[in-house]
Design a protein around this motif. Sequence first.
Motif, mmCIF file in Angstrom:
data_model
loop_
_atom_site.group_PDB
_atom_site.id
_atom_site.type_symbol
_atom_site.label_atom_id
_atom_site.label_comp_id
_atom_site.label_asym_id
_atom_site.label_seq_id
_atom_site.Cartn_x
_atom_site.Cartn_y
_atom_site.Cartn_z
ATOM 1 N N ALA A 123 0.808 -1.229 0.000
ATOM 2 C CA ALA A 123 0.000 0.000 0.000
ATOM 3 C C ALA A 123 0.837 1.274 0.000
ATOM 4 O O ALA A 123 0.580 2.196 -0.782
ATOM 5 C CB ALA A 123 -0.948 0.000 1.200
ATOM 6 N N THR A 124 1.861 1.339 0.841
ATOM 7 C CA THR A 124 2.665 2.563 0.938
ATOM 8 C C THR A 124 3.367 2.871 -0.374
ATOM 9 O O THR A 124 3.361 4.009 -0.862
ATOM 10 C CB THR A 124 3.709 2.448 2.064
ATOM 11 N N CYS A 125 3.966 1.851 -0.961
ATOM 12 C CA CYS A 125 4.683 2.039 -2.224
ATOM 13 C C CYS A 125 3.717 2.433 -3.337
ATOM 14 O O CYS A 125 4.007 3.331 -4.142
ATOM 15 C CB CYS A 125 5.408 0.742 -2.593
ATOM 16 N N ILE A 126 2.554 1.794 -3.378
ATOM 17 C CA ILE A 126 1.554 2.108 -4.404
ATOM 18 C C ILE A 126 1.053 3.547 -4.249
ATOM 19 O O ILE A 126 0.877 4.262 -5.239
ATOM 20 C CB ILE A 126 0.375 1.115 -4.329
ATOM 21 N N ILE A 127 0.827 3.975 -3.010
ATOM 22 C CA ILE A 127 0.341 5.343 -2.759
ATOM 23 C C ILE A 127 1.374 6.381 -3.218
ATOM 24 O O ILE A 127 1.025 7.408 -3.806
ATOM 25 C CB ILE A 127 0.003 5.531 -1.267
ATOM 26 N N ILE A 128 2.652 6.101 -2.954
ATOM 27 C CA ILE A 128 3.700 7.026 -3.417
ATOM 28 C C ILE A 128 3.697 7.100 -4.941
ATOM 29 O O ILE A 128 3.751 8.182 -5.528
ATOM 30 C CB ILE A 128 5.088 6.592 -2.898
ATOM 31 N N PHE A 129 3.623 5.941 -5.583
ATOM 32 C CA PHE A 129 3.559 5.915 -7.050
ATOM 33 C C PHE A 129 2.331 6.666 -7.578
ATOM 34 O O PHE A 129 2.365 7.242 -8.663
ATOM 35 C CB PHE A 129 3.530 4.478 -7.566
ATOM 36 N N SER A 130 1.234 6.634 -6.812
ATOM 37 C CA SER A 130 -0.021 7.235 -7.281
ATOM 38 C C SER A 130 0.060 8.752 -7.424
ATOM 39 O O SER A 130 -0.799 9.363 -8.070
ATOM 40 C CB SER A 130 -1.167 6.872 -6.332
ATOM 41 N N ILE A 131 1.077 9.371 -6.840
ATOM 42 C CA ILE A 131 1.262 10.823 -7.001
ATOM 43 C C ILE A 131 1.427 11.167 -8.480
ATOM 44 O O ILE A 131 1.066 12.259 -8.925
ATOM 45 C CB ILE A 131 2.486 11.289 -6.187
ATOM 46 N N GLN A 132 1.960 10.205 -9.233
ATOM 47 C CA GLN A 132 2.146 10.425 -10.670
ATOM 48 C C GLN A 132 0.834 10.745 -11.377
ATOM 49 O O GLN A 132 0.814 11.483 -12.364
ATOM 50 C CB GLN A 132 2.758 9.178 -11.323
ATOM 51 N N PHE A 187 9.505 11.733 -8.540
ATOM 52 C CA PHE A 187 9.968 13.114 -8.733
ATOM 53 C C PHE A 187 10.605 13.286 -10.105
ATOM 54 O O PHE A 187 10.356 14.270 -10.802
ATOM 55 C CB PHE A 187 10.966 13.478 -7.638
ATOM 56 N N ALA A 188 11.411 12.311 -10.507
ATOM 57 C CA ALA A 188 12.079 12.386 -11.814
ATOM 58 C C ALA A 188 11.076 12.342 -12.951
ATOM 59 O O ALA A 188 11.255 12.992 -13.983
ATOM 60 C CB ALA A 188 13.079 11.247 -11.953
ATOM 61 N N THR A 189 10.001 11.573 -12.762
ATOM 62 C CA THR A 189 9.015 11.378 -13.818
ATOM 63 C C THR A 189 8.091 12.571 -13.985
ATOM 64 O O THR A 189 7.833 13.025 -15.111
ATOM 65 C CB THR A 189 8.180 10.109 -13.535
ATOM 66 N N VAL A 190 7.573 13.088 -12.876
ATOM 67 C CA VAL A 190 6.531 14.126 -12.990
ATOM 68 C C VAL A 190 6.795 15.376 -12.155
ATOM 69 O O VAL A 190 5.934 16.249 -12.074
ATOM 70 C CB VAL A 190 5.150 13.540 -12.597
ATOM 71 N N GLY A 191 7.967 15.459 -11.548
ATOM 72 C CA GLY A 191 8.248 16.621 -10.701
ATOM 73 C C GLY A 191 8.164 17.941 -11.425
ATOM 74 O O GLY A 191 7.753 18.969 -10.869
ATOM 75 N N SER A 192 8.519 17.941 -12.690
ATOM 76 C CA SER A 192 8.525 19.173 -13.472
ATOM 77 C C SER A 192 7.151 19.561 -13.989
ATOM 78 O O SER A 192 6.988 20.628 -14.594
ATOM 79 C CB SER A 192 9.478 19.024 -14.662
#
Length: 494
Positions: A123-132, A187-192
């Motif tokens: 769950a934690t890892c998936i939630i972090i990824f979901s920011i994308q 961050f690298a993928t969608v931070g910008s």
Amino acid sequence: MNKYPAAGKKTKSIKTNAILNSVRTVLNLLFPLITFTYVSRILSVGELGKYNFSSSIISYFLLLAALGIDKYAVREGAKYRDDRKKISQFSSEIFTINISSTLISYGCLFLYLIFSQKAQNYATCIIIFSIQIIFTTVGTEWLYVIYEEYKYITVRSIIFKIISIMLLFTFVKRPGDYLNYTAVTVFATVGSNVLNFIHARKLCNIHLKIHFEWMKRLVPILIIFASNVAIQIYVTSDITMLGYLKNDYTVGIYGVSTKIYNAILPVLAAALTVTIPRFSLYAGMKMKKEYDSLMLKVANSLFVIIFPSVIGLIMLSKNIVLIIGGSKYEASQTSLIILSIAIFFSIFSTLFNQCVLIPYRREKYSLFSSVFSACENIGLNFFMIPLLAERGAAITTVLAEFTMASMNFYNIRDIIGDIFINKITIRNILTILVGCTSIIVICVMSSAFISNIIIQTLVAIAGSFFVYTGSLFLLKNPIVNMMLDQIKNRLKKD
């Protein structure tokens, strides 16, 4: 009429955009290889398995949020880009649809995390990824493609990837830091994309808009979405099903081979990107002679590039895995060898789809082949994964790519069939096969006489390149001859 000045008065250089797009493609190749080479030596195989499984899960929700918006927006929005009022209205409608699909995607993700016991362990890892999901929507990347702002996209991408590498070395230092690695990747993928949304004001005025003809936009978007879903399923279902049918270790092993495969594939296919608009133009204007001439050059050039790349990747698979992942991932070699074969079918499937089916308005055939290949891949995975683990997953990918390419070619055989059965193509393939035998010899010799794996790999690559190109030159390969003639003509003009 309020126009965007850069769009209306200055046409972007196709050559410049092609170079920038190539730089961006190479950057997208190097970044995951650099980062993964580092983290594979820090994190355990199981931790990378959790990372890869979570990433594969979130890819489905990213797809749901995106729908078919990007392709539709670029296709339809280009005709409005010289009129700020119209592009603002169009972009606001597209953005509103995207926000709606994003909310639906998050709702589905929430339900998935509640009702899936397997997902709760990640769950934690998936939630972090979901920011994308939200940042991809806010980024409105399609708007920058409409305006051909490749310079902005490329520079922005370089800056944020450099920052991400610095963050990686700072926050991923020991086993257990896989969540930090996840955050850095996001961050690298969608931070910008936050900058994208702010910068978009220079192009048009985007806002939420409720009252417009929703169905007019949604119907074509959903048709594109259906095809995207099918493709995404057979691209990512391997890792997802490995996670469910096997374990984190198996996912981690397979993740290395897919990481290498997914990094190399877009680089080899990059040449197709700049030819798609020209194919569409020739098909739309019924310029069959020009279309056939371009297809002959592109298809045979791909043969020249792909055959040696596949052979080289197979011969150097062990070296590449050890350099990128380390000795604990040596088991990835077999699945990488199998996936190498899929590269050939994948690239030609893309050629048939993007450069023939779509320009000739045969999208329904593309949708059917995508759905059939996805069903084939999933069905075979239930049998092959329990039997052969990650090797079984790789085999199903090859079979799915082969099916997709074969079905696409069958549906366009009346358009380009003659191009693949003529003297130039046959002679081209025969000389290439002879040249590829020299690659095998060079790789075997470098392995026998050089012990250092890095030097061995570099010598093999450099030696294979020179011997292969030399072989094609001596055998008077038609594509090499064509390139030499073009160089001579340019020198004469100068």
